[in-house]
Scaffold this motif. Sequence first.
Motif, PDB file in Angstrom:
ATOM      1  N   GLU A 362       0.546  -1.425   0.585  1.00 51.44           N
ATOM      2  CA  GLU A 362      -0.084  -0.279   0.044  1.00 51.44           C
ATOM      3  C   GLU A 362       0.730   0.954   0.075  1.00 51.44           C
ATOM      4  O   GLU A 362       0.452   2.393  -0.152  1.00 51.44           O
ATOM      5  CB  GLU A 362      -1.119  -0.062   0.940  1.00 51.44           C
ATOM      6  CG  GLU A 362      -1.780  -0.905   1.014  1.00 51.44           C
ATOM      7  CD  GLU A 362      -3.049  -0.460   0.384  1.00 51.44           C
ATOM      8  OE1 GLU A 362      -3.187   0.589  -0.509  1.00 51.44           O
ATOM      9  OE2 GLU A 362      -4.662  -1.336   0.212  1.00 51.44           O
ATOM     10  N   LEU A 363       2.401   1.056   0.361  1.00 45.68           N
ATOM     11  CA  LEU A 363       2.790   2.508   0.674  1.00 45.68           C
ATOM     12  C   LEU A 363       3.354   2.961  -1.033  1.00 45.68           C
ATOM     13  O   LEU A 363       3.699   3.794  -0.647  1.00 45.68           O
ATOM     14  CB  LEU A 363       4.072   1.729   1.346  1.00 45.68           C
ATOM     15  CG  LEU A 363       3.628   1.765   2.898  1.00 45.68           C
ATOM     16  CD1 LEU A 363       4.994   1.474   3.618  1.00 45.68           C
ATOM     17  CD2 LEU A 363       3.427   3.326   3.753  1.00 45.68           C
ATOM     18  N   THR A 364       3.643   2.657  -1.708  1.00 43.76           N
ATOM     19  CA  THR A 364       3.994   2.804  -3.556  1.00 43.76           C
ATOM     20  C   THR A 364       3.305   2.188  -4.309  1.00 43.76           C
ATOM     21  O   THR A 364       2.251   1.041  -4.506  1.00 43.76           O
ATOM     22  CB  THR A 364       5.540   2.548  -3.395  1.00 43.76           C
ATOM     23  OG1 THR A 364       5.999   3.101  -4.794  1.00 43.76           O
ATOM     24  CG2 THR A 364       5.850   0.716  -3.488  1.00 43.76           C
ATOM     25  N   LEU A 365       3.585   2.972  -5.644  1.00 38.81           N
ATOM     26  CA  LEU A 365       2.539   2.256  -6.517  1.00 38.81           C
ATOM     27  C   LEU A 365       3.322   1.922  -7.539  1.00 38.81           C
ATOM     28  O   LEU A 365       3.080   1.304  -8.241  1.00 38.81           O
ATOM     29  CB  LEU A 365       1.968   3.586  -7.970  1.00 38.81           C
ATOM     30  CG  LEU A 365       1.577   4.608  -7.048  1.00 38.81           C
ATOM     31  CD1 LEU A 365       1.359   5.278  -5.916  1.00 38.81           C
ATOM     32  CD2 LEU A 365       0.728   5.256  -8.709  1.00 38.81           C
ATOM     33  N   LEU A 366       5.031   1.899  -7.251  1.00 38.10           N
ATOM     34  CA  LEU A 366       5.876   0.787  -7.815  1.00 38.10           C
ATOM     35  C   LEU A 366       5.753  -0.745  -7.798  1.00 38.10           C
ATOM     36  O   LEU A 366       5.433  -1.278  -6.888  1.00 38.10           O
ATOM     37  CB  LEU A 366       7.209   1.885  -7.356  1.00 38.10           C
ATOM     38  CG  LEU A 366       7.545   2.667  -7.748  1.00 38.10           C
ATOM     39  CD1 LEU A 366       8.878   3.151  -7.366  1.00 38.10           C
ATOM     40  CD2 LEU A 366       7.493   3.338  -9.374  1.00 38.10           C
ATOM     41  N   MET A 410       2.623  -3.544  14.114  1.00 39.02           N
ATOM     42  CA  MET A 410       1.448  -3.022  13.329  1.00 39.02           C
ATOM     43  C   MET A 410       0.762  -2.672  14.308  1.00 39.02           C
ATOM     44  O   MET A 410       0.286  -2.392  15.297  1.00 39.02           O
ATOM     45  CB  MET A 410       0.586  -4.461  13.098  1.00 39.02           C
ATOM     46  CG  MET A 410       1.975  -4.997  12.392  1.00 39.02           C
ATOM     47  SD  MET A 410       1.447  -4.975  10.510  1.00 39.02           S
ATOM     48  CE  MET A 410       2.873  -4.015  10.128  1.00 39.02           C
ATOM     49  N   PRO A 411      -0.210  -1.169  13.801  1.00 37.41           N
ATOM     50  CA  PRO A 411       0.028  -0.438  12.143  1.00 37.41           C
ATOM     51  C   PRO A 411       1.776   0.497  11.947  1.00 37.41           C
ATOM     52  O   PRO A 411       2.121   0.324  12.715  1.00 37.41           O
ATOM     53  CB  PRO A 411      -1.089  -0.147  11.696  1.00 37.41           C
ATOM     54  CG  PRO A 411      -1.408   0.531  13.073  1.00 37.41           C
ATOM     55  CD  PRO A 411      -1.166  -0.431  14.008  1.00 37.41           C
ATOM     56  N   LEU A 412       1.979  -0.148  10.552  1.00 40.23           N
ATOM     57  CA  LEU A 412       2.684   0.663  10.884  1.00 40.23           C
ATOM     58  C   LEU A 412       2.772   1.739  11.372  1.00 40.23           C
ATOM     59  O   LEU A 412       1.738   3.334  10.243  1.00 40.23           O
ATOM     60  CB  LEU A 412       3.404   0.813   9.171  1.00 40.23           C
ATOM     61  CG  LEU A 412       4.272  -0.224   8.878  1.00 40.23           C
ATOM     62  CD1 LEU A 412       4.480  -0.645   6.948  1.00 40.23           C
ATOM     63  CD2 LEU A 412       5.470  -0.492   9.416  1.00 40.23           C
ATOM     64  N   GLY A 413       3.860   3.073  11.671  1.00 36.18           N
ATOM     65  CA  GLY A 413       3.787   4.196  11.906  1.00 36.18           C
ATOM     66  C   GLY A 413       3.819   4.788  11.291  1.00 36.18           C
ATOM     67  O   GLY A 413       5.129   4.631   9.810  1.00 36.18           O
ATOM     68  N   GLU A 414       3.701   6.241  10.946  1.00 34.37           N
ATOM     69  CA  GLU A 414       4.293   7.352   9.619  1.00 34.37           C
ATOM     70  C   GLU A 414       5.525   7.582   9.950  1.00 34.37           C
ATOM     71  O   GLU A 414       6.183   7.565   8.533  1.00 34.37           O
ATOM     72  CB  GLU A 414       3.474   8.543  10.322  1.00 34.37           C
ATOM     73  CG  GLU A 414       2.339   9.195  10.516  1.00 34.37           C
ATOM     74  CD  GLU A 414       1.748  10.035  10.211  1.00 34.37           C
ATOM     75  OE1 GLU A 414       2.798  11.535  10.685  1.00 34.37           O
ATOM     76  OE2 GLU A 414       0.405  10.430  10.693  1.00 34.37           O
ATOM     77  N   GLN A 417       6.348   4.717   8.055  1.00 31.38           N
ATOM     78  CA  GLN A 417       5.722   4.228   6.344  1.00 31.38           C
ATOM     79  C   GLN A 417       6.417   5.580   5.887  1.00 31.38           C
ATOM     80  O   GLN A 417       7.214   5.002   4.550  1.00 31.38           O
ATOM     81  CB  GLN A 417       4.613   5.286   6.521  1.00 31.38           C
ATOM     82  CG  GLN A 417       3.609   3.814   6.992  1.00 31.38           C
ATOM     83  CD  GLN A 417       2.088   4.750   6.766  1.00 31.38           C
ATOM     84  OE1 GLN A 417       1.827   4.777   6.069  1.00 31.38           O
ATOM     85  NE2 GLN A 417       1.251   3.794   8.015  1.00 31.38           N
ATOM     86  N   ALA A 418       7.176   6.867   5.998  1.00 29.44           N
ATOM     87  CA  ALA A 418       7.644   7.225   5.698  1.00 29.44           C
ATOM     88  C   ALA A 418       9.735   6.555   4.872  1.00 29.44           C
ATOM     89  O   ALA A 418      10.206   6.883   4.318  1.00 29.44           O
ATOM     90  CB  ALA A 418       8.228   8.978   6.206  1.00 29.44           C
ATOM     91  N   ARG A 419       9.977   6.146   5.980  1.00 28.52           N
ATOM     92  CA  ARG A 419      10.867   5.289   5.993  1.00 28.52           C
ATOM     93  C   ARG A 419      10.962   4.490   4.683  1.00 28.52           C
ATOM     94  O   ARG A 419      12.370   4.997   3.328  1.00 28.52           O
ATOM     95  CB  ARG A 419      11.679   4.735   7.082  1.00 28.52           C
ATOM     96  CG  ARG A 419      13.128   4.364   7.118  1.00 28.52           C
ATOM     97  CD  ARG A 419      14.338   5.211   6.965  1.00 28.52           C
ATOM     98  NE  ARG A 419      15.553   4.263   6.552  1.00 28.52           N
ATOM     99  CZ  ARG A 419      16.511   4.207   6.300  1.00 28.52           C
ATOM    100  NH1 ARG A 419      17.091   5.088   5.451  1.00 28.52           N
ATOM    101  NH2 ARG A 419      17.938   4.419   6.116  1.00 28.52           N
ATOM    102  N   ILE A 420      10.370   3.798   4.915  1.00 24.11           N
ATOM    103  CA  ILE A 420       9.884   3.154   4.226  1.00 24.11           C
ATOM    104  C   ILE A 420       9.962   2.447   2.198  1.00 24.11           C
ATOM    105  O   ILE A 420      10.875   2.575   1.866  1.00 24.11           O
ATOM    106  CB  ILE A 420       8.954   1.368   4.251  1.00 24.11           C
ATOM    107  CG1 ILE A 420       9.708   0.670   5.637  1.00 24.11           C
ATOM    108  CG2 ILE A 420       8.620   0.401   3.368  1.00 24.11           C
ATOM    109  CD1 ILE A 420       8.073  -0.175   6.240  1.00 24.11           C
TER     110      ILE A 420
END
Length: 426
Positions: A362-366, A410-414, A417-420
């Motif tokens: 869910e974090l990226t379109l790639l 879980m859930p991934l924190g902000e 998420q930004a780091r990933i």
Amino acid sequence: MMTLLCPPPSELSSPQRRCQVLLMLYLPGQTVTPEILGRINGVDGLVAREDINLTREEIARYHRLTIITEQDGSYRIEGSALDRRLCLLHWLRRGLRLCPHFIQQQFTPALKVCLRQQGIATALYDDTNLHALVNLCSRRLNRNFESRDVQFLRLYLQYCLLQHQDGLTPEFTELQQQWTQARAEYLAAQEIVRHWQRRVMQLPHENEHLFLALLFMMLRTPDPINDSHQQDIRLRLAIGQMTARFRELSGMTFSDEQGLADQLYIHLAQALERSLFGIGIDNSLPEEVYRLYPRLMRTTREAFQGFETEYGIAFSDEEVGLVAVIFGAWLMQESDLHEKQVLLLTGNDAALEQEIERQLRELTLLPLNIRHLTVHAFQKEGAPKEATLIVTPYATTLPLFSPPLIHATMPLGEQQQARIRDILEA
């Protein structure tokens, strides 16, 4: 009732057998049973029935048709006249590639017999006249038909004559009529209509004119550089608006806007006609796209809404999935971006690991290639050299040289998420 000559048994592939099954079902006056199909294709009754079932599934998925079994055990195709003709359009072209000998030795002669039995004027289906007519349409459309397309058209127009003689004329919705009449192919279809009018007293139904235009539309290969019809210009504008909306929603840019626009033009010119005339495509793609690229699919679907509104057509998930794949490919085209390799370290909580994978996607379109490796194996072997990121909910130590590792909660924190996202889209 006609009886077709049966060739000696031969080694045919499953696609070849199914193609011959379908073409047999289209021959007027021909009784089709498992035994007859077995003799034609050189297989036993069990294989013949399996071929029928596979053909039934395929034409139901792509053409909204079904194969029914009559009380005497014979088979018949059931569906609208328009769907039946569009199905034959596809399968006859396929047949000229897969089983040309069957078409030459059995399908074509049987078709000629039917035309004579129906009392249709020889001048209408004479090969020389049909060839001249196809050449005339080629000039009107400024389009060169390959020899196989010329052969197809000559056969297919003969079949349409039979259908017209039997009163089996396709019906069109108002939107389908408007679309067809607005295309350049509608004018070319007039040449065939005038040819008919010169040789028979009965005038062809207007819907036959529409269908002949549709026939030439289906044979068209979209050309994003040279297509200049009003509808082609409209399509390019709609694609530009959809692409701008995708950029706005995703916050990402494309390395080659023109290349993307050209590919979308070629694809959507055909997708529009598939969607408008009820022609299906492979239905396994959307589920896979939703699973692997949920954010890409959602973004594409939202960007697509304006396009659907412009044309008044609701596109299926299958069609939108193909557009999503094109967008995803061009996000990486001619750039340093590539499919990132993510290593997910697993342990004893499969549900937690599945949720982590879902959130990663869910974090990226790639596109992401997420591989699973147990924590124990990782501690012994380390990470594959192509891995970009390691994610795990379990405590583990890193080897001396390793990609970045994130202990996921879980859930991934902000911040996580930004780091990933930074690592994956770098």
